[in-house]
Write a protein that holds these residues in place. Sequence first.
Motif, PDB file in Angstrom:
ATOM      1  N   LEU A 141      20.602 -66.520  -0.775  1.00 18.90           N
ATOM      2  CA  LEU A 141      19.379 -67.170  -1.250  1.00 18.90           C
ATOM      3  C   LEU A 141      19.010 -66.734  -2.667  1.00 18.90           C
ATOM      4  O   LEU A 141      18.456 -67.524  -3.436  1.00 18.90           O
ATOM      5  CB  LEU A 141      18.214 -66.876  -0.311  1.00 18.90           C
ATOM      6  N   LEU A 142      19.303 -65.488  -2.993  1.00 20.06           N
ATOM      7  CA  LEU A 142      18.999 -64.985  -4.332  1.00 20.06           C
ATOM      8  C   LEU A 142      19.964 -65.551  -5.366  1.00 20.06           C
ATOM      9  O   LEU A 142      19.726 -65.436  -6.565  1.00 20.06           O
ATOM     10  CB  LEU A 142      19.003 -63.452  -4.349  1.00 20.06           C
ATOM     11  N   GLY A 143      21.066 -66.140  -4.901  1.00 21.59           N
ATOM     12  CA  GLY A 143      21.927 -66.934  -5.765  1.00 21.59           C
ATOM     13  C   GLY A 143      22.876 -66.226  -6.696  1.00 21.59           C
ATOM     14  O   GLY A 143      23.256 -66.774  -7.718  1.00 21.59           O
ATOM     15  N   GLY A 144      23.280 -65.049  -6.378  1.00 21.29           N
ATOM     16  CA  GLY A 144      24.206 -64.398  -7.294  1.00 21.29           C
ATOM     17  C   GLY A 144      25.200 -63.513  -6.583  1.00 21.29           C
ATOM     18  O   GLY A 144      24.985 -63.113  -5.447  1.00 21.29           O
ATOM     19  N   PRO A 145      26.285 -63.231  -7.251  1.00 18.21           N
ATOM     20  CA  PRO A 145      27.257 -62.318  -6.661  1.00 18.21           C
ATOM     21  C   PRO A 145      26.733 -60.879  -6.683  1.00 18.21           C
ATOM     22  O   PRO A 145      25.889 -60.535  -7.498  1.00 18.21           O
ATOM     23  CB  PRO A 145      28.479 -62.460  -7.574  1.00 18.21           C
ATOM     24  N   VAL A 146      27.247 -60.077  -5.783  1.00 19.62           N
ATOM     25  CA  VAL A 146      26.879 -58.661  -5.745  1.00 19.62           C
ATOM     26  C   VAL A 146      27.697 -57.937  -6.803  1.00 19.62           C
ATOM     27  O   VAL A 146      28.920 -57.983  -6.791  1.00 19.62           O
ATOM     28  CB  VAL A 146      27.151 -58.066  -4.344  1.00 19.62           C
ATOM     29  N   GLU A 147      27.014 -57.298  -7.736  1.00 14.91           N
ATOM     30  CA  GLU A 147      27.699 -56.571  -8.809  1.00 14.91           C
ATOM     31  C   GLU A 147      27.976 -55.128  -8.418  1.00 14.91           C
ATOM     32  O   GLU A 147      28.925 -54.529  -8.884  1.00 14.91           O
ATOM     33  CB  GLU A 147      26.868 -56.615 -10.082  1.00 14.91           C
ATOM     34  N   HIS A 148      27.121 -54.569  -7.574  1.00 10.84           N
ATOM     35  CA  HIS A 148      27.279 -53.176  -7.156  1.00 10.84           C
ATOM     36  C   HIS A 148      26.787 -53.061  -5.723  1.00 10.84           C
ATOM     37  O   HIS A 148      25.729 -53.573  -5.381  1.00 10.84           O
ATOM     38  CB  HIS A 148      26.458 -52.253  -8.063  1.00 10.84           C
ATOM     39  N   HIS A 149      27.573 -52.409  -4.892  1.00 13.50           N
ATOM     40  CA  HIS A 149      27.255 -52.262  -3.476  1.00 13.50           C
ATOM     41  C   HIS A 149      27.391 -50.783  -3.135  1.00 13.50           C
ATOM     42  O   HIS A 149      28.458 -50.210  -3.303  1.00 13.50           O
ATOM     43  CB  HIS A 149      28.258 -53.103  -2.675  1.00 13.50           C
ATOM     44  N   GLU A 150      26.323 -50.176  -2.662  1.00 15.05           N
ATOM     45  CA  GLU A 150      26.361 -48.752  -2.316  1.00 15.05           C
ATOM     46  C   GLU A 150      25.750 -48.561  -0.931  1.00 15.05           C
ATOM     47  O   GLU A 150      24.612 -48.961  -0.699  1.00 15.05           O
ATOM     48  CB  GLU A 150      25.566 -47.953  -3.348  1.00 15.05           C
ATOM     49  N   LEU A 151      26.505 -47.986  -0.022  1.00 16.58           N
ATOM     50  CA  LEU A 151      26.009 -47.740   1.328  1.00 16.58           C
ATOM     51  C   LEU A 151      25.225 -46.435   1.375  1.00 16.58           C
ATOM     52  O   LEU A 151      25.568 -45.468   0.703  1.00 16.58           O
ATOM     53  CB  LEU A 151      27.170 -47.670   2.321  1.00 16.58           C
ATOM     54  N   THR A 152      24.168 -46.420   2.176  1.00  9.92           N
ATOM     55  CA  THR A 152      23.369 -45.203   2.359  1.00  9.92           C
ATOM     56  C   THR A 152      23.952 -44.390   3.515  1.00  9.92           C
ATOM     57  O   THR A 152      24.868 -44.835   4.206  1.00  9.92           O
ATOM     58  CB  THR A 152      21.905 -45.552   2.680  1.00  9.92           C
ATOM     59  N   GLU A 153      23.391 -43.225   3.759  1.00 11.41           N
ATOM     60  CA  GLU A 153      23.851 -42.377   4.866  1.00 11.41           C
ATOM     61  C   GLU A 153      23.708 -43.088   6.204  1.00 11.41           C
ATOM     62  O   GLU A 153      24.521 -42.895   7.104  1.00 11.41           O
ATOM     63  CB  GLU A 153      23.058 -41.065   4.887  1.00 11.41           C
ATOM     64  N   GLU A 154      22.682 -43.926   6.340  1.00 12.97           N
ATOM     65  CA  GLU A 154      22.463 -44.644   7.592  1.00 12.97           C
ATOM     66  C   GLU A 154      23.643 -45.554   7.941  1.00 12.97           C
ATOM     67  O   GLU A 154      23.941 -45.783   9.103  1.00 12.97           O
ATOM     68  CB  GLU A 154      21.195 -45.491   7.518  1.00 12.97           C
ATOM     69  N   ALA A 155      24.315 -46.071   6.935  1.00 14.99           N
ATOM     70  CA  ALA A 155      25.444 -46.969   7.174  1.00 14.99           C
ATOM     71  C   ALA A 155      26.602 -46.249   7.848  1.00 14.99           C
ATOM     72  O   ALA A 155      27.423 -46.883   8.505  1.00 14.99           O
ATOM     73  CB  ALA A 155      25.918 -47.589   5.863  1.00 14.99           C
ATOM     74  N   TYR A 156      26.655 -44.941   7.700  1.00 18.28           N
ATOM     75  CA  TYR A 156      27.740 -44.166   8.285  1.00 18.28           C
ATOM     76  C   TYR A 156      27.386 -43.605   9.656  1.00 18.28           C
ATOM     77  O   TYR A 156      28.197 -42.952  10.288  1.00 18.28           O
ATOM     78  CB  TYR A 156      28.163 -43.048   7.340  1.00 18.28           C
ATOM     79  N   GLN A 157      26.163 -43.875  10.126  1.00 15.25           N
ATOM     80  CA  GLN A 157      25.756 -43.437  11.454  1.00 15.25           C
ATOM     81  C   GLN A 157      26.238 -44.460  12.472  1.00 15.25           C
ATOM     82  O   GLN A 157      26.303 -45.649  12.187  1.00 15.25           O
ATOM     83  CB  GLN A 157      24.237 -43.324  11.542  1.00 15.25           C
ATOM     84  N   GLU A 158      26.549 -43.989  13.648  1.00 21.22           N
ATOM     85  CA  GLU A 158      26.978 -44.889  14.706  1.00 21.22           C
ATOM     86  C   GLU A 158      25.759 -45.581  15.296  1.00 21.22           C
ATOM     87  O   GLU A 158      24.704 -44.980  15.450  1.00 21.22           O
ATOM     88  CB  GLU A 158      27.707 -44.121  15.801  1.00 21.22           C
ATOM     89  N   ALA A 159      25.924 -46.843  15.631  1.00 18.42           N
ATOM     90  CA  ALA A 159      24.859 -47.574  16.290  1.00 18.42           C
ATOM     91  C   ALA A 159      24.675 -47.016  17.693  1.00 18.42           C
ATOM     92  O   ALA A 159      25.635 -46.719  18.389  1.00 18.42           O
ATOM     93  CB  ALA A 159      25.204 -49.055  16.342  1.00 18.42           C
ATOM     94  N   GLY A 160      23.421 -46.868  18.124  1.00 20.98           N
ATOM     95  CA  GLY A 160      23.134 -46.352  19.458  1.00 20.98           C
ATOM     96  C   GLY A 160      23.391 -47.403  20.527  1.00 20.98           C
ATOM     97  O   GLY A 160      23.717 -48.548  20.237  1.00 20.98           O
ATOM     98  N   ASP A 161      23.232 -46.993  21.785  1.00 20.36           N
ATOM     99  CA  ASP A 161      23.465 -47.907  22.906  1.00 20.36           C
ATOM    100  C   ASP A 161      22.579 -49.140  22.815  1.00 20.36           C
ATOM    101  O   ASP A 161      23.024 -50.252  23.052  1.00 20.36           O
ATOM    102  CB  ASP A 161      23.213 -47.192  24.236  1.00 20.36           C
ATOM    103  N   GLU A 162      21.304 -48.942  22.459  1.00 19.36           N
ATOM    104  CA  GLU A 162      20.384 -50.076  22.342  1.00 19.36           C
ATOM    105  C   GLU A 162      20.863 -51.039  21.263  1.00 19.36           C
ATOM    106  O   GLU A 162      20.834 -52.247  21.438  1.00 19.36           O
ATOM    107  CB  GLU A 162      18.983 -49.561  22.009  1.00 19.36           C
ATOM    108  N   GLU A 163      21.341 -50.507  20.165  1.00 16.48           N
ATOM    109  CA  GLU A 163      21.851 -51.333  19.080  1.00 16.48           C
ATOM    110  C   GLU A 163      23.119 -52.072  19.514  1.00 16.48           C
ATOM    111  O   GLU A 163      23.285 -53.246  19.222  1.00 16.48           O
ATOM    112  CB  GLU A 163      22.136 -50.487  17.839  1.00 16.48           C
ATOM    113  N   GLN A 164      23.999 -51.403  20.214  1.00 18.15           N
ATOM    114  CA  GLN A 164      25.216 -52.049  20.689  1.00 18.15           C
ATOM    115  C   GLN A 164      24.871 -53.190  21.629  1.00 18.15           C
ATOM    116  O   GLN A 164      25.472 -54.257  21.561  1.00 18.15           O
ATOM    117  CB  GLN A 164      26.131 -51.037  21.408  1.00 18.15           C
ATOM    118  N   ASP A 165      23.870 -52.993  22.503  1.00 20.42           N
ATOM    119  CA  ASP A 165      23.443 -54.063  23.411  1.00 20.42           C
ATOM    120  C   ASP A 165      22.954 -55.269  22.614  1.00 20.42           C
ATOM    121  O   ASP A 165      23.251 -56.405  22.929  1.00 20.42           O
ATOM    122  CB  ASP A 165      22.340 -53.579  24.344  1.00 20.42           C
TER     123      ASP A 165
END
Length: 67
Positions: free
Chosen positions: A38-62
């Motif tokens: 919707l913002l209409g542009g390519p991603v120039e820089h993508h950086e994952l936070t620490e949360e991205a490296y955490q495993e999803a919990g059971d509730e999230e998997q459901d």
Amino acid sequence: MAEETVEIVISPDGTVDMRVQGVAGERCVEDTDPLVRLLGGPVEHHELTEEAYQEAGDEEQDRLWRG
């Protein structure tokens, strides 16, 4: 479960900064893809936070399995 938030900052030069908090795993990338389109542009820089490296919990998997 932590509150899920998306913060979007659009600078005067048109640069867009998006930060996702409260989402474990790389689901944040999938969840924000429609916003990026919707913002209409390519991603120039993508950086994952620490949360991205955490495993999803059971509730999230459901939630992922239910769609």
